[in-house]
Design a protein around this motif. Structure first.
Motif, PDB file in Angstrom:
ATOM      1  N   MET A   1       0.547  -1.250   0.140  1.00 13.59           N
ATOM      2  CA  MET A   1      -0.029  -0.116   0.320  1.00 13.59           C
ATOM      3  C   MET A   1       0.353   0.851   0.047  1.00 13.59           C
ATOM      4  O   MET A   1       1.642   1.660   0.900  1.00 13.59           O
ATOM      5  CB  MET A   1      -0.681  -0.084   0.922  1.00 13.59           C
ATOM      6  N   ALA A   2       0.368   1.707  -1.225  1.00  9.79           N
ATOM      7  CA  ALA A   2       1.150   3.362  -1.089  1.00  9.79           C
ATOM      8  C   ALA A   2       1.069   4.362  -0.728  1.00  9.79           C
ATOM      9  O   ALA A   2      -0.360   5.008  -0.415  1.00  9.79           O
ATOM     10  CB  ALA A   2       1.899   3.048  -2.469  1.00  9.79           C
ATOM     11  N   MET A   3       1.850   5.356  -0.073  1.00  8.50           N
ATOM     12  CA  MET A   3       1.314   6.517   0.576  1.00  8.50           C
ATOM     13  C   MET A   3       1.528   7.211  -0.604  1.00  8.50           C
ATOM     14  O   MET A   3       2.611   7.772  -1.184  1.00  8.50           O
ATOM     15  CB  MET A   3       2.471   7.125   1.866  1.00  8.50           C
ATOM     16  N   THR A   4       0.505   8.699  -0.086  1.00 10.11           N
ATOM     17  CA  THR A   4       0.636   9.932  -1.048  1.00 10.11           C
ATOM     18  C   THR A   4       2.274  10.207   0.307  1.00 10.11           C
ATOM     19  O   THR A   4       2.865  10.509   0.748  1.00 10.11           O
ATOM     20  CB  THR A   4      -0.237  10.601  -0.534  1.00 10.11           C
ATOM     21  N   PRO A   5       2.625  11.497  -0.946  1.00  8.48           N
ATOM     22  CA  PRO A   5       3.627  12.612   0.178  1.00  8.48           C
ATOM     23  C   PRO A   5       3.066  13.004   1.175  1.00  8.48           C
ATOM     24  O   PRO A   5       4.653  13.127   1.720  1.00  8.48           O
ATOM     25  CB  PRO A   5       4.130  12.591  -1.500  1.00  8.48           C
ATOM     26  N   GLN A   6       2.127  13.368   0.692  1.00  5.56           N
ATOM     27  CA  GLN A   6       1.507  13.596   2.073  1.00  5.56           C
ATOM     28  C   GLN A   6       1.592  13.560   3.152  1.00  5.56           C
ATOM     29  O   GLN A   6       2.130  13.309   4.467  1.00  5.56           O
ATOM     30  CB  GLN A   6       0.140  15.269   1.807  1.00  5.56           C
ATOM     31  N   GLU A   7       0.885  11.831   3.214  1.00  5.02           N
ATOM     32  CA  GLU A   7       1.160  11.058   4.146  1.00  5.02           C
ATOM     33  C   GLU A   7       2.567  10.323   4.186  1.00  5.02           C
ATOM     34  O   GLU A   7       3.058  10.233   5.346  1.00  5.02           O
ATOM     35  CB  GLU A   7       0.477   9.597   3.752  1.00  5.02           C
ATOM     36  N   LEU A   8       3.149  10.590   3.174  1.00  2.00           N
ATOM     37  CA  LEU A   8       4.897  10.328   4.323  1.00  2.00           C
ATOM     38  C   LEU A   8       5.425  11.468   4.632  1.00  2.00           C
ATOM     39  O   LEU A   8       5.828  10.751   6.163  1.00  2.00           O
ATOM     40  CB  LEU A   8       6.017   9.712   2.790  1.00  2.00           C
ATOM     41  N   GLU A   9       4.852  12.424   4.252  1.00  2.07           N
ATOM     42  CA  GLU A   9       5.727  13.536   5.806  1.00  2.07           C
ATOM     43  C   GLU A   9       5.047  13.391   6.985  1.00  2.07           C
ATOM     44  O   GLU A   9       5.386  13.740   7.513  1.00  2.07           O
ATOM     45  CB  GLU A   9       5.368  14.815   4.815  1.00  2.07           C
ATOM     46  N   GLU A  10       3.674  13.685   7.158  1.00  2.00           N
ATOM     47  CA  GLU A  10       2.789  13.567   8.280  1.00  2.00           C
ATOM     48  C   GLU A  10       3.864  12.071   9.348  1.00  2.00           C
ATOM     49  O   GLU A  10       3.522  11.994  10.243  1.00  2.00           O
ATOM     50  CB  GLU A  10       1.777  12.302   7.790  1.00  2.00           C
ATOM     51  N   GLN A  11       4.287  10.782   8.511  1.00  2.98           N
ATOM     52  CA  GLN A  11       4.566  10.187   9.486  1.00  2.98           C
ATOM     53  C   GLN A  11       6.061   9.983   9.373  1.00  2.98           C
ATOM     54  O   GLN A  11       6.565   9.044   9.470  1.00  2.98           O
ATOM     55  CB  GLN A  11       4.267   8.460   8.493  1.00  2.98           C
ATOM     56  N   GLU A  12       7.060  11.163   8.751  1.00  4.95           N
ATOM     57  CA  GLU A  12       8.130  10.794   8.824  1.00  4.95           C
ATOM     58  C   GLU A  12       8.614  10.626  10.480  1.00  4.95           C
ATOM     59  O   GLU A  12       9.706   9.663   9.969  1.00  4.95           O
ATOM     60  CB  GLU A  12       9.042  12.656   8.580  1.00  4.95           C
ATOM     61  N   SER A  13       8.723  11.330  11.599  1.00  3.37           N
ATOM     62  CA  SER A  13       9.068  11.195  12.958  1.00  3.37           C
ATOM     63  C   SER A  13       8.997   9.295  12.953  1.00  3.37           C
ATOM     64  O   SER A  13       9.664   8.915  13.697  1.00  3.37           O
ATOM     65  CB  SER A  13       8.655  11.942  13.585  1.00  3.37           C
TER      66      SER A  13
END
Length: 179
Positions: A1-13
């Motif tokens: 399941m691929a994440m959107t770029p925004q979801e990736l940024e939100e999950q960075e930590s």
């Protein structure tokens, strides 16, 4: 399941935490493998020494031969532990080339995924090493027991009168008893 770029940024930590935990777990896995290697060295050395000890003694042929077979098994399986594939780790050049231009969250998820795959491969190697160590240790214990029985059986035969099992040979009278 691929994440959107925004979801990736939100999950960075969260991705940093996961990646860090997986990396530290790989270090612990590698250390455990090194400990198995060290234990195998001791088992191989002990088996070689025990075989030399038995070879320098008179021993009962059947149990003595079985002890040598057990020692050979311990040595062979112990040495095979070292010939197993090395643990896998991240290749720095590949990481740089594949992810050097990615956003940090995308790189973190790629690193974590790569480490999970490597951890699983390393786990299979570690399991084989541990199983082989157990076989090697068991063989040396069997060898020690057989060596002991072989030496005791052979030594016991020297104290008996020829042709009469179970009867000690008569002792020669001492000079003091003959007067």
């Amino acid at each position: 399941m691929a994440m959107t770029p925004q979801e990736l940024e939100e999950q960075e930590s969260n991705l940093e935490l996961i990646n860090s935990e997986i990396a530290s777990r790989m270090v612990r896995q590698s250390e455990a493998g090194a400990k198995v290697d060290t234990k195998a060295i001791f088992v191989v050395g002990f088996a070689a020494t025990a075989a030399q000890f038995l070879a320098a003694r008179s021993f009962e042929p059947y149990t003595g031969t079985a002890a040598f077979v057990a020692y050979a098994l311990a040595i062979g399986v112990g040495i095979s532990i070292f010939s197993l594939a090395r643990y896998e780790d991240i290749e720095p050049r590949a990481v740089l080339e594949d992810h050097g231009r990615n956003q940090k969250p995308a790189t973190l998820i790629a690193l974590a995924a790569t480490r999970v795959t490597m951890f699983e491969k390393n786990k299979a190697v570690h399991t084989r090493k541990s199983n082989r160590w157990t076989v090697s240790l068991t063989a040396i214990i069997v060898g020690i027991c057989l060596s002991t029985v072989s030496i005791v059986l052979h030594t016991g035969a020297h104290d008996r009168e020829p042709g009469k099992p179970g009867k000690p040979a008569p002792s020669a009278p001492s000079a003091a008893q003959s007067h």
